[in-house]
Design a protein around this motif. Structure first.
Motif, PDB file in Angstrom:
ATOM      1  N   LYS A  56      23.629 -54.100 -36.922  1.00 33.24           N
ATOM      2  CA  LYS A  56      23.714 -52.781 -36.311  1.00 33.24           C
ATOM      3  C   LYS A  56      23.686 -52.926 -34.789  1.00 33.24           C
ATOM      4  O   LYS A  56      23.139 -53.904 -34.274  1.00 33.24           O
ATOM      5  N   PRO A  57      24.224 -51.960 -34.070  1.00 29.91           N
ATOM      6  CA  PRO A  57      24.156 -52.048 -32.597  1.00 29.91           C
ATOM      7  C   PRO A  57      22.725 -52.198 -32.079  1.00 29.91           C
ATOM      8  O   PRO A  57      22.507 -52.874 -31.077  1.00 29.91           O
ATOM      9  N   GLU A  58      21.767 -51.625 -32.772  1.00 31.16           N
ATOM     10  CA  GLU A  58      20.373 -51.744 -32.333  1.00 31.16           C
ATOM     11  C   GLU A  58      19.791 -53.141 -32.544  1.00 31.16           C
ATOM     12  O   GLU A  58      18.664 -53.416 -32.118  1.00 31.16           O
ATOM     13  N   THR A  73      25.086 -59.742 -29.567  1.00 31.75           N
ATOM     14  CA  THR A  73      25.574 -58.420 -29.209  1.00 31.75           C
ATOM     15  C   THR A  73      26.358 -57.847 -30.384  1.00 31.75           C
ATOM     16  O   THR A  73      27.283 -58.495 -30.885  1.00 31.75           O
ATOM     17  N   VAL A  74      25.972 -56.644 -30.804  1.00 33.38           N
ATOM     18  CA  VAL A  74      26.630 -55.981 -31.920  1.00 33.38           C
ATOM     19  C   VAL A  74      27.337 -54.747 -31.384  1.00 33.38           C
ATOM     20  O   VAL A  74      26.692 -53.840 -30.852  1.00 33.38           O
ATOM     21  N   SER A  75      28.641 -54.734 -31.509  1.00 33.22           N
ATOM     22  CA  SER A  75      29.422 -53.606 -30.998  1.00 33.22           C
ATOM     23  C   SER A  75      29.609 -52.560 -32.087  1.00 33.22           C
ATOM     24  O   SER A  75      29.720 -52.879 -33.268  1.00 33.22           O
ATOM     25  N   SER A  76      29.675 -51.305 -31.647  1.00 37.23           N
ATOM     26  CA  SER A  76      29.819 -50.203 -32.616  1.00 37.23           C
ATOM     27  C   SER A  76      31.285 -49.887 -32.883  1.00 37.23           C
ATOM     28  O   SER A  76      32.175 -50.390 -32.236  1.00 37.23           O
ATOM     29  N   GLN A 122      21.947 -64.878 -26.880  1.00 37.63           N
ATOM     30  CA  GLN A 122      22.334 -63.469 -26.877  1.00 37.63           C
ATOM     31  C   GLN A 122      23.100 -63.123 -28.156  1.00 37.63           C
ATOM     32  O   GLN A 122      24.054 -63.812 -28.532  1.00 37.63           O
ATOM     33  N   LEU A 150      29.125 -62.267 -30.105  1.00 33.97           N
ATOM     34  CA  LEU A 150      29.504 -60.870 -30.245  1.00 33.97           C
ATOM     35  C   LEU A 150      30.055 -60.634 -31.646  1.00 33.97           C
ATOM     36  O   LEU A 150      30.886 -61.405 -32.131  1.00 33.97           O
ATOM     37  N   THR A 177      21.218 -55.618 -31.147  1.00 32.67           N
ATOM     38  CA  THR A 177      21.613 -56.296 -29.911  1.00 32.67           C
ATOM     39  C   THR A 177      20.378 -56.675 -29.105  1.00 32.67           C
ATOM     40  O   THR A 177      19.526 -55.836 -28.803  1.00 32.67           O
ATOM     41  N   GLN A 226      30.989 -57.284 -34.633  1.00 32.56           N
ATOM     42  CA  GLN A 226      31.091 -55.850 -34.876  1.00 32.56           C
ATOM     43  C   GLN A 226      29.997 -55.375 -35.817  1.00 32.56           C
ATOM     44  O   GLN A 226      29.496 -56.152 -36.649  1.00 32.56           O
ATOM     45  N   ALA A 227      29.666 -54.124 -35.710  1.00 33.89           N
ATOM     46  CA  ALA A 227      28.677 -53.527 -36.612  1.00 33.89           C
ATOM     47  C   ALA A 227      29.116 -53.728 -38.056  1.00 33.89           C
ATOM     48  O   ALA A 227      30.294 -53.587 -38.385  1.00 33.89           O
TER      49      ALA A 227
END
Length: 124
Positions: A87-89, A121-124, A119, A11, A91, A13-14
């Motif tokens: 970027k979140p996209e 995962t990029v959080s916004s 996996q 995980l 993910t 962050q953006a």
């Protein structure tokens, strides 16, 4: 028995960075083009990047060009994907792939071997 094992997902962050890598066994690593694909929930698996057998040439999807870098170390049977400015996209589950063909413009149907995925995962 051929095995591709991905590591390094997680995980972030953006705007952050992450490096995933894949170690191969059971195959002659330097005769395969190596690639990364990704699959987001509800979407088809898509090509991300590929690197030639020697590591001298690489090819990227437009969506990651300038942000991601693929590389390989044939002495370690390992391929890397450095992901910056995430970027979140971005993910998705990221899959390592090996292709016996020399081409770098790859589709999922070209792949001989897949890893199980990791996996990201990029959080916004």
């Amino acid at each position: 028995q051929v095995q591709l094992v991905e590591s390094g997902g997680g995980l972030v962050q953006a705007g952050g960075s992450l490096r995933v890598y894949c170690t191969a066994s059971g195959l002659t690593f330097n005769v395969y083009s190596m690639a990364w694909f990704r699959q987001a929930p509800g979407k088809e698996r898509e090509f991300v990047a590929a690197v030639a057998r020697s590591g001298s040439t690489s090819f990227y999807a437009d969506s990651v060009k300038g942000r991601f870098t693929i590389s390989r170390d044939n002495a370690k049977n390992t391929v890397y994907l450095q992901m910056n400015s995430l970027k979140p996209e971005d993910t998705a589950v990221y899959y390592c792939a090996a292709c016996a063909r020399g081409t770098l413009s790859l589709a999922a149907g070209d792949i001989n071997y897949w890893g199980p995925g990791t996996q990201v995962t990029v959080s916004s």
